[in-house]
Design a protein around this motif. Sequence first.
Motif, PDB file in Angstrom:
ATOM      1  N   LYS A  12       0.808  -1.353  -0.078  1.00  0.00           N
ATOM      2  CA  LYS A  12      -0.095  -0.112   0.076  1.00  0.00           C
ATOM      3  C   LYS A  12       0.772   1.439  -0.148  1.00  0.00           C
ATOM      4  N   THR A  13       2.187   1.128   0.352  1.00  0.00           N
ATOM      5  CA  THR A  13       3.171   2.236   0.310  1.00  0.00           C
ATOM      6  C   THR A  13       4.063   2.060  -0.763  1.00  0.00           C
ATOM      7  N   ILE A  14       4.762   3.248  -0.943  1.00  0.00           N
ATOM      8  CA  ILE A  14       5.964   3.004  -1.893  1.00  0.00           C
ATOM      9  C   ILE A  14       7.054   3.555  -1.270  1.00  0.00           C
ATOM     10  N   THR A  15       8.300   3.454  -1.827  1.00  0.00           N
ATOM     11  CA  THR A  15       9.671   4.039  -1.439  1.00  0.00           C
ATOM     12  C   THR A  15       9.919   5.125  -2.668  1.00  0.00           C
ATOM     13  N   PHE A  16       9.850   6.431  -2.486  1.00  0.00           N
ATOM     14  CA  PHE A  16      10.141   7.383  -3.373  1.00  0.00           C
ATOM     15  C   PHE A  16      11.573   7.569  -3.245  1.00  0.00           C
ATOM     16  N   GLN A  17      12.198   7.833  -4.333  1.00  0.00           N
ATOM     17  CA  GLN A  17      13.428   7.927  -4.465  1.00  0.00           C
ATOM     18  C   GLN A  17      14.025   9.365  -4.906  1.00  0.00           C
ATOM     19  N   VAL A  18      14.947   9.985  -4.465  1.00  0.00           N
ATOM     20  CA  VAL A  18      15.304  11.470  -4.753  1.00  0.00           C
ATOM     21  C   VAL A  18      16.837  11.321  -4.845  1.00  0.00           C
ATOM     22  N   SER A  19      17.467  12.415  -5.950  1.00  0.00           N
ATOM     23  CA  SER A  19      18.818  12.193  -5.695  1.00  0.00           C
ATOM     24  C   SER A  19      19.398  13.604  -5.093  1.00  0.00           C
ATOM     25  N   THR A  20      20.391  13.641  -4.593  1.00  0.00           N
ATOM     26  CA  THR A  20      20.938  14.705  -3.818  1.00  0.00           C
ATOM     27  C   THR A  20      21.765  15.838  -4.966  1.00  0.00           C
ATOM     28  N   ARG A  21      21.671  17.017  -4.584  1.00  0.00           N
ATOM     29  CA  ARG A  21      22.582  17.929  -5.470  1.00  0.00           C
ATOM     30  C   ARG A  21      23.803  18.080  -4.983  1.00  0.00           C
ATOM     31  N   CYS A  22      24.103  17.846  -3.504  1.00  0.00           N
ATOM     32  CA  CYS A  22      25.388  17.880  -3.008  1.00  0.00           C
ATOM     33  C   CYS A  22      26.262  16.746  -3.341  1.00  0.00           C
ATOM     34  N   CYS A  23      25.795  15.602  -3.480  1.00  0.00           N
ATOM     35  CA  CYS A  23      26.788  14.450  -3.487  1.00  0.00           C
ATOM     36  C   CYS A  23      26.213  13.419  -4.731  1.00  0.00           C
ATOM     37  N   ASN A  24      25.297  13.539  -5.224  1.00  0.00           N
ATOM     38  CA  ASN A  24      24.481  12.792  -6.095  1.00  0.00           C
ATOM     39  C   ASN A  24      24.066  11.439  -5.572  1.00  0.00           C
ATOM     40  N   GLN A  25      23.813  11.308  -4.244  1.00  0.00           N
ATOM     41  CA  GLN A  25      23.219  10.248  -3.407  1.00  0.00           C
ATOM     42  C   GLN A  25      22.107   9.837  -3.778  1.00  0.00           C
ATOM     43  N   ILE A  26      21.508   9.017  -3.761  1.00  0.00           N
ATOM     44  CA  ILE A  26      20.119   8.526  -3.994  1.00  0.00           C
ATOM     45  C   ILE A  26      19.773   8.119  -2.580  1.00  0.00           C
ATOM     46  N   ILE A  27      18.589   8.943  -2.133  1.00  0.00           N
ATOM     47  CA  ILE A  27      17.960   8.904  -0.950  1.00  0.00           C
ATOM     48  C   ILE A  27      16.549   8.151  -1.194  1.00  0.00           C
ATOM     49  N   GLU A  59      14.668  17.779   4.210  1.00  0.00           N
ATOM     50  CA  GLU A  59      15.546  18.862   3.670  1.00  0.00           C
ATOM     51  C   GLU A  59      16.047  18.364   2.183  1.00  0.00           C
ATOM     52  N   VAL A  60      16.230  17.117   1.975  1.00  0.00           N
ATOM     53  CA  VAL A  60      16.614  16.691   0.682  1.00  0.00           C
ATOM     54  C   VAL A  60      15.741  17.006  -0.442  1.00  0.00           C
ATOM     55  N   LEU A  61      14.395  17.039  -0.116  1.00  0.00           N
ATOM     56  CA  LEU A  61      13.321  17.323  -0.867  1.00  0.00           C
ATOM     57  C   LEU A  61      13.192  18.926  -1.051  1.00  0.00           C
ATOM     58  N   ILE A  62      13.590  19.450   0.089  1.00  0.00           N
ATOM     59  CA  ILE A  62      13.555  21.099  -0.027  1.00  0.00           C
ATOM     60  C   ILE A  62      14.811  21.743  -0.815  1.00  0.00           C
ATOM     61  N   SER A  63      15.937  21.349  -0.424  1.00  0.00           N
ATOM     62  CA  SER A  63      17.188  21.779  -1.005  1.00  0.00           C
ATOM     63  C   SER A  63      18.013  21.023  -1.695  1.00  0.00           C
ATOM     64  N   GLY A  64      17.677  19.693  -1.597  1.00  0.00           N
ATOM     65  CA  GLY A  64      18.596  18.776  -2.339  1.00  0.00           C
ATOM     66  C   GLY A  64      19.935  18.427  -1.407  1.00  0.00           C
ATOM     67  N   THR A  65      20.130  18.755  -0.343  1.00  0.00           N
ATOM     68  CA  THR A  65      21.215  18.723   0.528  1.00  0.00           C
ATOM     69  C   THR A  65      21.075  17.265   1.648  1.00  0.00           C
ATOM     70  N   CYS A  66      21.793  16.587   1.517  1.00  0.00           N
ATOM     71  CA  CYS A  66      21.557  15.412   2.363  1.00  0.00           C
ATOM     72  C   CYS A  66      22.127  15.731   3.883  1.00  0.00           C
ATOM     73  N   GLU A  67      21.781  14.917   4.865  1.00  0.00           N
ATOM     74  CA  GLU A  67      22.221  15.398   6.192  1.00  0.00           C
ATOM     75  C   GLU A  67      23.774  15.483   6.219  1.00  0.00           C
ATOM     76  N   ASP A  68      24.562  14.521   5.574  1.00  0.00           N
ATOM     77  CA  ASP A  68      26.090  14.527   5.814  1.00  0.00           C
ATOM     78  C   ASP A  68      26.677  15.705   5.008  1.00  0.00           C
ATOM     79  N   CYS A  69      25.959  16.143   4.043  1.00  0.00           N
ATOM     80  CA  CYS A  69      26.641  17.677   3.197  1.00  0.00           C
ATOM     81  C   CYS A  69      26.213  18.642   4.006  1.00  0.00           C
ATOM     82  N   TRP A  70      25.012  18.688   4.707  1.00  0.00           N
ATOM     83  CA  TRP A  70      24.704  19.842   5.694  1.00  0.00           C
ATOM     84  C   TRP A  70      25.537  20.041   6.828  1.00  0.00           C
TER      85      TRP A  70
END
Length: 79
Positions: A12-27, A59-70
């Motif tokens: 019933k749920t999905i896993t939504f994937q986004v890539s970061t701008r800072c390090c191109n990591q897939i979250i 925050e990744v969705l807002i700015s593209g910045t992952c926690e490590d890069c932040w």
Amino acid sequence: MIRTKGVKTTQKTITFQVSTRCCNQIIDIPNVTKEQVQLYKKGAHVQVAFPHVKASVREVLISGTCEDCWNKLFGTDCE
């Protein structure tokens, strides 16, 4: 713009994937509904579309910045 890399379907749920701008990591953003993703893509604030998701992941969705890069950019101290 944040690029969405894909959607993995579970029951019933999905896993939504986004890539970061800072390090191109897939979250992965797990346990969201297709309706939540549609709401977000239509312009809803991330806090409204995904209220159960950790702030650092939103925050990744807002700015593209992952926690490590932040933390590298701004540090971990809030003061």
